[in-house]
Design a protein around this motif. Structure first.
Motif, PDB file in Angstrom:
ATOM      1  N   ALA A 198       0.845  -1.246  -0.130  1.00 42.16           N
ATOM      2  CA  ALA A 198       0.267  -0.054   0.184  1.00 42.16           C
ATOM      3  C   ALA A 198       0.827   1.327   0.119  1.00 42.16           C
ATOM      4  N   VAL A 199       0.233   2.423  -0.696  1.00 42.38           N
ATOM      5  CA  VAL A 199       1.051   3.722  -0.570  1.00 42.38           C
ATOM      6  C   VAL A 199       0.211   4.673   0.079  1.00 42.38           C
ATOM      7  N   ALA A 200       0.789   5.254   0.802  1.00 42.26           N
ATOM      8  CA  ALA A 200      -0.125   6.543   1.456  1.00 42.26           C
ATOM      9  C   ALA A 200      -0.091   7.702   0.164  1.00 42.26           C
ATOM     10  N   VAL A 201      -1.075   8.477   0.360  1.00 37.72           N
ATOM     11  CA  VAL A 201      -1.196   9.687  -0.576  1.00 37.72           C
ATOM     12  C   VAL A 201      -1.465  10.942   0.286  1.00 37.72           C
ATOM     13  N   ARG A 202      -0.810  11.877   0.495  1.00 41.80           N
ATOM     14  CA  ARG A 202      -1.052  13.033   0.996  1.00 41.80           C
ATOM     15  C   ARG A 202      -1.953  14.026   0.402  1.00 41.80           C
ATOM     16  N   ALA A 203      -3.040  14.549   1.266  1.00 42.74           N
ATOM     17  CA  ALA A 203      -3.983  15.528   0.579  1.00 42.74           C
ATOM     18  C   ALA A 203      -3.293  16.750  -0.074  1.00 42.74           C
ATOM     19  N   ARG A 204      -3.997  17.387  -0.968  1.00 42.72           N
ATOM     20  CA  ARG A 204      -3.347  18.404  -1.523  1.00 42.72           C
ATOM     21  C   ARG A 204      -4.081  19.786  -0.631  1.00 42.72           C
ATOM     22  N   VAL A 205      -3.334  20.668   0.111  1.00 45.22           N
ATOM     23  CA  VAL A 205      -3.827  21.666   0.943  1.00 45.22           C
ATOM     24  C   VAL A 205      -3.262  23.016   0.416  1.00 45.22           C
ATOM     25  N   VAL A 237      -8.381  34.375   4.555  1.00 42.00           N
ATOM     26  CA  VAL A 237      -7.384  33.278   4.209  1.00 42.00           C
ATOM     27  C   VAL A 237      -8.300  32.072   4.019  1.00 42.00           C
ATOM     28  N   TYR A 238      -8.243  31.693   2.937  1.00 35.27           N
ATOM     29  CA  TYR A 238      -8.808  30.457   2.702  1.00 35.27           C
ATOM     30  C   TYR A 238      -8.075  29.111   2.625  1.00 35.27           C
ATOM     31  N   GLY A 239      -8.437  28.223   3.145  1.00 33.07           N
ATOM     32  CA  GLY A 239      -7.825  26.968   3.042  1.00 33.07           C
ATOM     33  C   GLY A 239      -8.849  25.967   2.364  1.00 33.07           C
ATOM     34  N   THR A 240      -8.266  25.247   1.561  1.00 30.73           N
ATOM     35  CA  THR A 240      -8.952  24.122   0.433  1.00 30.73           C
ATOM     36  C   THR A 240      -8.185  22.765   0.680  1.00 30.73           C
ATOM     37  N   VAL A 241      -9.050  21.592   0.889  1.00 36.03           N
ATOM     38  CA  VAL A 241      -8.417  20.509   0.945  1.00 36.03           C
ATOM     39  C   VAL A 241      -9.073  19.567  -0.209  1.00 36.03           C
ATOM     40  N   SER A 247     -15.333  21.605   0.869  1.00 32.60           N
ATOM     41  CA  SER A 247     -13.980  21.243   1.581  1.00 32.60           C
ATOM     42  C   SER A 247     -13.058  22.479   1.574  1.00 32.60           C
ATOM     43  N   ASN A 248     -13.759  23.584   1.967  1.00 36.82           N
ATOM     44  CA  ASN A 248     -13.123  24.877   2.158  1.00 36.82           C
ATOM     45  C   ASN A 248     -13.411  25.145   3.728  1.00 36.82           C
ATOM     46  N   ALA A 249     -12.497  26.394   4.225  1.00 31.49           N
ATOM     47  CA  ALA A 249     -12.680  26.929   5.631  1.00 31.49           C
ATOM     48  C   ALA A 249     -11.947  28.120   5.355  1.00 31.49           C
ATOM     49  N   SER A 250     -12.275  29.184   6.115  1.00 34.38           N
ATOM     50  CA  SER A 250     -11.463  30.290   6.182  1.00 34.38           C
ATOM     51  C   SER A 250     -11.340  31.056   7.406  1.00 34.38           C
ATOM     52  N   VAL A 251     -10.472  31.764   7.593  1.00 35.27           N
ATOM     53  CA  VAL A 251     -10.469  32.888   8.735  1.00 35.27           C
ATOM     54  C   VAL A 251     -10.166  34.356   8.192  1.00 35.27           C
ATOM     55  N   TYR A 252     -10.502  35.330   9.025  1.00 34.88           N
ATOM     56  CA  TYR A 252     -10.405  36.809   8.619  1.00 34.88           C
ATOM     57  C   TYR A 252      -9.608  37.657   9.485  1.00 34.88           C
ATOM     58  N   PHE A 253      -9.308  38.774   9.123  1.00 34.40           N
ATOM     59  CA  PHE A 253      -8.266  39.798  10.013  1.00 34.40           C
ATOM     60  C   PHE A 253      -9.212  40.803  10.130  1.00 34.40           C
ATOM     61  N   GLY A 254      -9.292  41.271  11.540  1.00 37.93           N
ATOM     62  CA  GLY A 254      -9.898  42.469  11.902  1.00 37.93           C
ATOM     63  C   GLY A 254      -9.448  43.592  11.451  1.00 37.93           C
TER      64      GLY A 254
END
Length: 198
Positions: A84-91, A116-120, A156-163
Motif C-alpha cells: 500500500a502507498v499513502a497519499v497526502r491530501a493537497r492543501v 485566508v481560505y484553506g482548501t483540501v 471542503s473549504n474553510a477560512s479565517v479573516y483579519f479584523g
C-alpha cells in the motif's frame, strides 16, 4: 515474487510506481490497484522482462493498495503480494482582497478584513483544518499562533479573516494544516505572505 513501491507516500495526483519481481523471467503476472473506498481494478497483465521485472505506474489521489498475482503452473504454486502507498491530501491557502504584490508578499489594505481560505482535496467535508500564523522576529519568523479547529464546508473549504487591528506595514505569514485520516495522509499548505498597506 516481490512487490516493491517506488515511494511509501505520494503527493495528491502524483504517479505511483510499483515493481513486480518474479524469479522466473518472461512469466505473466497481473497487477491490480484498489483506492481506499474504491473498486479493485486491473492495471496491467503482462510478462516480466528478461530480469524478471514488471513496472506499473498509475496516478493516485487516496491511499491505494496494489496487488500482484502469479497464477501458478504445473511446477509452481500461485503467489500473491500486496503493498500500500499513502497519499497526502493537497492543501492550498489563498488570500482575498489582494491589491497587489511586493516580492513574495500579497498586499492587502488596512481595515479591509481580508480572508485566508484553506482548501483540501480530495473533499474531507466536516473535518478540521487549522490556520497557523507567524510574525517577523529579529532572527526570522515567530510568535506562532494557531486558530484551532475550523471545519471544512461542503466544498471542503474553510477560512479565517483579519479584523481592523492590523496597521500599515504589518507583516505576517499564514499556512493551513490538515491532520490526515485513513484515506489521505497529513498535509500542510505553502506559506502565504501578507503585508498591510494604506
Amino acid at each position: 515474487m516481490t512487490l516493491t513501491r517506488g515511494a511509501t507516500t505520494y503527493a495528491y495526483g502524483a504517479t505511483a510506481k510499483v515493481t513486480v519481481h518474479l524469479s522466473r523471467p518472461g512469466t505473466t503476472v497481473s497487477v491490480y490497484a484498489k483506492p481506499y473506498g474504491g473498486t479493485k481494478t486491473l492495471l496491467k497483465r503482462a510478462a516480466t522482462d528478461a530480469e524478471g521485472n514488471l513496472v506499473v505506474t498509475t496516478p493516485v489521489k487516496v491511499r491505494t493498495t496494489f496487488t500482484a498475482t502469479y497464477a501458478g503452473d504445473a511446477d509452481y504454486d500461485a503467489v500473491t503480494r500486496t503493498a500500500a502507498v499513502a497519499v497526502r491530501a493537497r492543501v492550498t491557502a489563498t488570500v482575498t482582497r489582494v491589491v497587489g504584490t511586493s516580492g513574495s508578499y500579497k498586499l492587502v489594505r488596512v481595515g479591509s478584513s481580508p480572508r485566508v481560505y484553506g482548501t483540501v482535496r480530495p473533499y474531507h467535508t466536516g473535518q478540521c483544518v487549522s490556520f497557523q500564523g507567524q510574525e517577523p522576529t529579529g532572527s526570522g519568523w515567530g510568535y506562532t499562533q494557531s486558530s484551532g479547529c475550523v471545519k471544512l464546508s461542503s466544498s471542503s473549504n474553510a477560512s479565517v479573516y483579519f479584523g481592523s487591528s492590523w496597521t500599515r506595514g504589518s507583516r505576517l505569514r499564514m499556512r493551513v494544516i490538515w491532520g490526515g485520516d485513513t484515506r489521505n495522509a497529513k498535509a500542510t499548505s505553502s506559506w502565504v505572505y501578507l503585508k498591510f498597506v494604506s
